[in-house]
Scaffold this active site. Structure first.
Site, PDB file in Angstrom:
ATOM      1  N   LYS A  13       0.847  -1.306  -0.310  1.00 19.12           N
ATOM      2  CA  LYS A  13       0.034   0.226  -0.149  1.00 19.12           C
ATOM      3  C   LYS A  13       0.884   1.268  -0.053  1.00 19.12           C
ATOM      4  O   LYS A  13       0.592   2.314  -0.725  1.00 19.12           O
ATOM      5  CB  LYS A  13      -1.051  -0.113   1.084  1.00 19.12           C
ATOM      6  CG  LYS A  13      -1.673  -1.397   1.317  1.00 19.12           C
ATOM      7  CD  LYS A  13      -2.572  -1.111   2.457  1.00 19.12           C
ATOM      8  CE  LYS A  13      -1.976  -1.482   3.898  1.00 19.12           C
ATOM      9  NZ  LYS A  13      -1.464  -2.511   3.995  1.00 19.12           N
ATOM     10  N   ARG A  88      -9.940  -0.240   9.111  1.00 17.24           N
ATOM     11  CA  ARG A  88      -9.352  -1.667   9.394  1.00 17.24           C
ATOM     12  C   ARG A  88     -10.297  -2.574  10.138  1.00 17.24           C
ATOM     13  O   ARG A  88     -10.063  -3.524  10.625  1.00 17.24           O
ATOM     14  CB  ARG A  88      -8.280  -1.295  10.189  1.00 17.24           C
ATOM     15  CG  ARG A  88      -6.650  -1.638   9.367  1.00 17.24           C
ATOM     16  CD  ARG A  88      -5.588  -1.333  10.366  1.00 17.24           C
ATOM     17  NE  ARG A  88      -4.546  -1.978  10.048  1.00 17.24           N
ATOM     18  CZ  ARG A  88      -3.209  -1.394   9.800  1.00 17.24           C
ATOM     19  NH1 ARG A  88      -3.468   0.104   9.022  1.00 17.24           N
ATOM     20  NH2 ARG A  88      -2.043  -1.832   9.393  1.00 17.24           N
ATOM     21  N   ARG A 127      11.657  -5.702   5.115  1.00 23.05           N
ATOM     22  CA  ARG A 127      11.145  -4.067   4.868  1.00 23.05           C
ATOM     23  C   ARG A 127      12.177  -3.244   5.826  1.00 23.05           C
ATOM     24  O   ARG A 127      12.414  -3.611   6.849  1.00 23.05           O
ATOM     25  CB  ARG A 127       9.611  -3.910   5.278  1.00 23.05           C
ATOM     26  CG  ARG A 127       9.494  -2.332   5.031  1.00 23.05           C
ATOM     27  CD  ARG A 127       7.872  -1.992   5.171  1.00 23.05           C
ATOM     28  NE  ARG A 127       7.018  -2.597   6.170  1.00 23.05           N
ATOM     29  CZ  ARG A 127       5.808  -2.303   6.555  1.00 23.05           C
ATOM     30  NH1 ARG A 127       5.314  -2.016   5.447  1.00 23.05           N
ATOM     31  NH2 ARG A 127       5.346  -2.868   7.514  1.00 23.05           N
ATOM     32  N   ARG A 160      11.037  -1.495  11.468  1.00 17.86           N
ATOM     33  CA  ARG A 160      10.163  -1.103  12.103  1.00 17.86           C
ATOM     34  C   ARG A 160      10.027  -2.331  13.373  1.00 17.86           C
ATOM     35  O   ARG A 160      10.225  -3.410  13.028  1.00 17.86           O
ATOM     36  CB  ARG A 160       8.812  -1.184  11.567  1.00 17.86           C
ATOM     37  CG  ARG A 160       8.525   0.259  10.739  1.00 17.86           C
ATOM     38  CD  ARG A 160       7.472   0.303  10.171  1.00 17.86           C
ATOM     39  NE  ARG A 160       6.059  -0.400  10.476  1.00 17.86           N
ATOM     40  CZ  ARG A 160       4.944  -0.581   9.823  1.00 17.86           C
ATOM     41  NH1 ARG A 160       4.952   0.148   8.540  1.00 17.86           N
ATOM     42  NH2 ARG A 160       3.948  -1.087  10.481  1.00 17.86           N
ATOM     43  N   ARG A 171       0.159  -9.395  13.256  1.00 14.63           N
ATOM     44  CA  ARG A 171      -0.444  -8.530  12.431  1.00 14.63           C
ATOM     45  C   ARG A 171      -1.320  -9.312  11.470  1.00 14.63           C
ATOM     46  O   ARG A 171      -2.426  -8.932  11.023  1.00 14.63           O
ATOM     47  CB  ARG A 171       0.544  -7.601  12.067  1.00 14.63           C
ATOM     48  CG  ARG A 171       0.725  -6.508  12.928  1.00 14.63           C
ATOM     49  CD  ARG A 171       2.193  -6.123  12.544  1.00 14.63           C
ATOM     50  NE  ARG A 171       2.229  -5.125  11.529  1.00 14.63           N
ATOM     51  CZ  ARG A 171       3.154  -5.147  10.642  1.00 14.63           C
ATOM     52  NH1 ARG A 171       4.424  -5.472  10.870  1.00 14.63           N
ATOM     53  NH2 ARG A 171       3.017  -4.096   9.636  1.00 14.63           N
TER      54      ARG A 171
HETATM   55  P1  ADP Z   1       2.319  -1.726   3.171  1.00 15.38           P
HETATM   56  O1  ADP Z   1       2.200  -0.475   3.297  1.00 15.38           O
HETATM   57  O2  ADP Z   1       1.073  -2.490   2.367  1.00 15.38           O
HETATM   58  O3  ADP Z   1       2.416  -2.553   4.503  1.00 15.38           O
HETATM   59  P2  ADP Z   1       4.708  -1.596   1.880  1.00 15.38           P
HETATM   60  O4  ADP Z   1       4.368  -0.747   0.766  1.00 15.38           O
HETATM   61  O5  ADP Z   1       5.598  -1.002   2.835  1.00 15.38           O
HETATM   62  O6  ADP Z   1       3.411  -2.279   2.370  1.00 15.38           O
HETATM   63  O7  ADP Z   1       5.637  -3.030   1.265  1.00 15.38           O
HETATM   64  C1  ADP Z   1       5.959  -3.840   2.222  1.00 15.38           C
HETATM   65  C2  ADP Z   1       7.418  -4.419   1.774  1.00 15.38           C
HETATM   66  O8  ADP Z   1       7.160  -5.147   0.576  1.00 15.38           O
HETATM   67  C3  ADP Z   1       8.518  -3.241   1.419  1.00 15.38           C
HETATM   68  O9  ADP Z   1       9.528  -3.804   1.881  1.00 15.38           O
HETATM   69  C4  ADP Z   1       8.182  -3.121  -0.048  1.00 15.38           C
HETATM   70  O10 ADP Z   1       9.489  -2.528  -0.483  1.00 15.38           O
HETATM   71  C5  ADP Z   1       7.933  -4.292  -0.627  1.00 15.38           C
HETATM   72  N1  ADP Z   1       7.174  -4.190  -1.855  1.00 15.38           N
HETATM   73  C6  ADP Z   1       6.145  -3.737  -1.917  1.00 15.38           C
HETATM   74  N2  ADP Z   1       5.525  -4.092  -3.412  1.00 15.38           N
HETATM   75  C7  ADP Z   1       6.180  -4.913  -3.697  1.00 15.38           C
HETATM   76  C8  ADP Z   1       5.938  -6.044  -4.788  1.00 15.38           C
HETATM   77  N3  ADP Z   1       5.351  -5.919  -5.689  1.00 15.38           N
HETATM   78  N4  ADP Z   1       6.930  -7.012  -4.776  1.00 15.38           N
HETATM   79  C9  ADP Z   1       8.045  -7.210  -3.831  1.00 15.38           C
HETATM   80  N5  ADP Z   1       8.190  -6.438  -2.894  1.00 15.38           N
HETATM   81  C10 ADP Z   1       7.302  -5.559  -2.655  1.00 15.38           C
HETATM   82  P1  AMP Z   2       0.776   0.361   9.368  1.00 12.56           P
HETATM   83  O1  AMP Z   2       1.669   1.184   9.015  1.00 12.56           O
HETATM   84  O2  AMP Z   2      -0.685   0.589   8.494  1.00 12.56           O
HETATM   85  O3  AMP Z   2       1.321  -1.169   9.346  1.00 12.56           O
HETATM   86  O4  AMP Z   2       0.245   0.510  10.900  1.00 12.56           O
HETATM   87  C1  AMP Z   2       0.938   0.240  11.715  1.00 12.56           C
HETATM   88  C2  AMP Z   2       0.010  -0.121  13.162  1.00 12.56           C
HETATM   89  O5  AMP Z   2      -0.354   1.153  13.407  1.00 12.56           O
HETATM   90  C3  AMP Z   2      -0.854  -1.310  12.825  1.00 12.56           C
HETATM   91  O6  AMP Z   2      -0.496  -2.510  13.547  1.00 12.56           O
HETATM   92  C4  AMP Z   2      -1.717  -0.594  14.272  1.00 12.56           C
HETATM   93  O7  AMP Z   2      -1.406  -0.951  15.641  1.00 12.56           O
HETATM   94  C5  AMP Z   2      -1.676   0.896  14.110  1.00 12.56           C
HETATM   95  N1  AMP Z   2      -2.731   1.218  13.167  1.00 12.56           N
HETATM   96  C6  AMP Z   2      -2.645   1.759  11.853  1.00 12.56           C
HETATM   97  N2  AMP Z   2      -3.768   2.246  11.212  1.00 12.56           N
HETATM   98  C7  AMP Z   2      -4.815   1.938  12.113  1.00 12.56           C
HETATM   99  C8  AMP Z   2      -6.124   1.681  12.172  1.00 12.56           C
HETATM  100  N3  AMP Z   2      -6.875   1.985  10.933  1.00 12.56           N
HETATM  101  N4  AMP Z   2      -6.837   1.022  13.206  1.00 12.56           N
HETATM  102  C9  AMP Z   2      -6.050   0.705  14.132  1.00 12.56           C
HETATM  103  N5  AMP Z   2      -4.818   0.717  14.350  1.00 12.56           N
HETATM  104  C10 AMP Z   2      -4.124   0.919  13.339  1.00 12.56           C
END
Ligand code: ADP
Ligand code: AMP
Length: 216
Positions: A13, A88, A127, A160, A171
């Site tokens: 995302k 969520r 990541r 993270r 998660r």
């Molecule tokens: P989200 O915001 O949904 O938690 P991220 O955008 O942070 O996910 O992506 C999670 C991890 O996967 C990061 O390390 C990113 O660089 C990697 N990533 C994102 N999209 C792809 C893809 N299409 N193929 C491989 N790795 C990806």
């Molecule tokens: P994310 O960066 O989206 O992976 O979110 C990291 C963490 O923030 C999650 O695991 C939750 O603890 C908290 N969080 C983010 N967005 C929400 C949401 N919409 N509702 C509840 N917790 C959230």
């Protein structure tokens, strides 16, 4: 364009939001980024949220609904927005409906980035995130040009706390139990767009942009 980017943790995302925000010139609103910023600054919200976030639990709905309400009231969202990481839970989805009604706005689409569990674990465990601008990288699949340095802003990359094994498992379980039901909520409203996220970043990007251009 008023879009929700949906999908499990690690679906991509944040990665796609960066492209979409530039392509459509709309702000990227990541509730996770906003909460992490609050934790860093030690605000009252950050102090309430930290223990949930570290364990990979969801922060209580009311805190998130208030946060999103005040963010969507800001003038830069008038041209549209990309919500990433919210809603969520079903109560959050219902609250977003109310917020949008109050602001006289309507969601154009909920883009669901679909990725299998094995790939999610690999993505999350590799990541790295920029301390400065929050840009996500992957040590193998999307590495920065210089190790541990953000291509975009030169910031330091870090792992993270919730991208460690125990929190990742939790998660993904929390996603299945509390977040996945939201997909049905939006499917019934006819705004859900499913995207196969189990492909190269550029392929996913092209698909999402095409899908959104069709409804623009
Ligand atoms: P989200 O915001 O949904 O938690 P991220 O955008 O942070 O996910 O992506 C999670 C991890 O996967 C990061 O390390 C990113 O660089 C990697 N990533 C994102 N999209 C792809 C893809 N299409 N193929 C491989 N790795 C990806
Ligand atoms: P994310 O960066 O989206 O992976 O979110 C990291 C963490 O923030 C999650 O695991 C939750 O603890 C908290 N969080 C983010 N967005 C929400 C949401 N919409 N509702 C509840 N917790 C959230």
């Amino acid at each position: 364009m008023q879009i929700v980017l949906f999908g499990p943790p690690g679906a991509g995302k944040g990665t796609q939001a960066k492209f979409l925000s530039e392509e459509f010139n709309i702000p990227h609103i990541s509730t996770g980024d906003i909460l992490r910023e609050n934790v860093k600054k030690g605000t009252a919200l950050g102090m309430k949220a930290k223990s949930y976030m570290d364990k990979g639990e969801l922060v209580p709905d009311q805190l998130l609904n208030d946060l999103v309400r005040s963010r969507l009231e800001e003038p830069d969202t008038k041209k549209g927005f990309l919500l990433d990481g919210y809603p969520r839970t079903i109560p959050q989805a219902k609250a977003l409906d109310e917020i949008m009604d109050e602001l006289n706005r309507k969601l154009d689409a909920v883009v669901n980035i679909d990725v299998g569990t094995n790939a999610l674990v690999k993505r999350l465990s590799g990541r790295r995130v920029c301390r400065g601008c929050g840009a996500p990288y992957h040590i193998v699949m999307n590495p920065p040009k210089v190790a541990d340095v953000c291509d975009a802003c030169g910031g330091e990359l870090y792992q993270r706390a919730d991208d460690r094994e125990e929190a990742i498992k939790n998660r993904l379980a929390v996603y299945t139990k509390q977040t996945q039901p939201v997909l049905d909520f939006y499917k019934k409203k006819g705004v859900l767009i499913d995207i196969d996220g189990d492909r190269e970043i550029e392929e996913v990007k092209a698909d999402v942009i095409n899908a959104l251009e069709e409804i623009a």
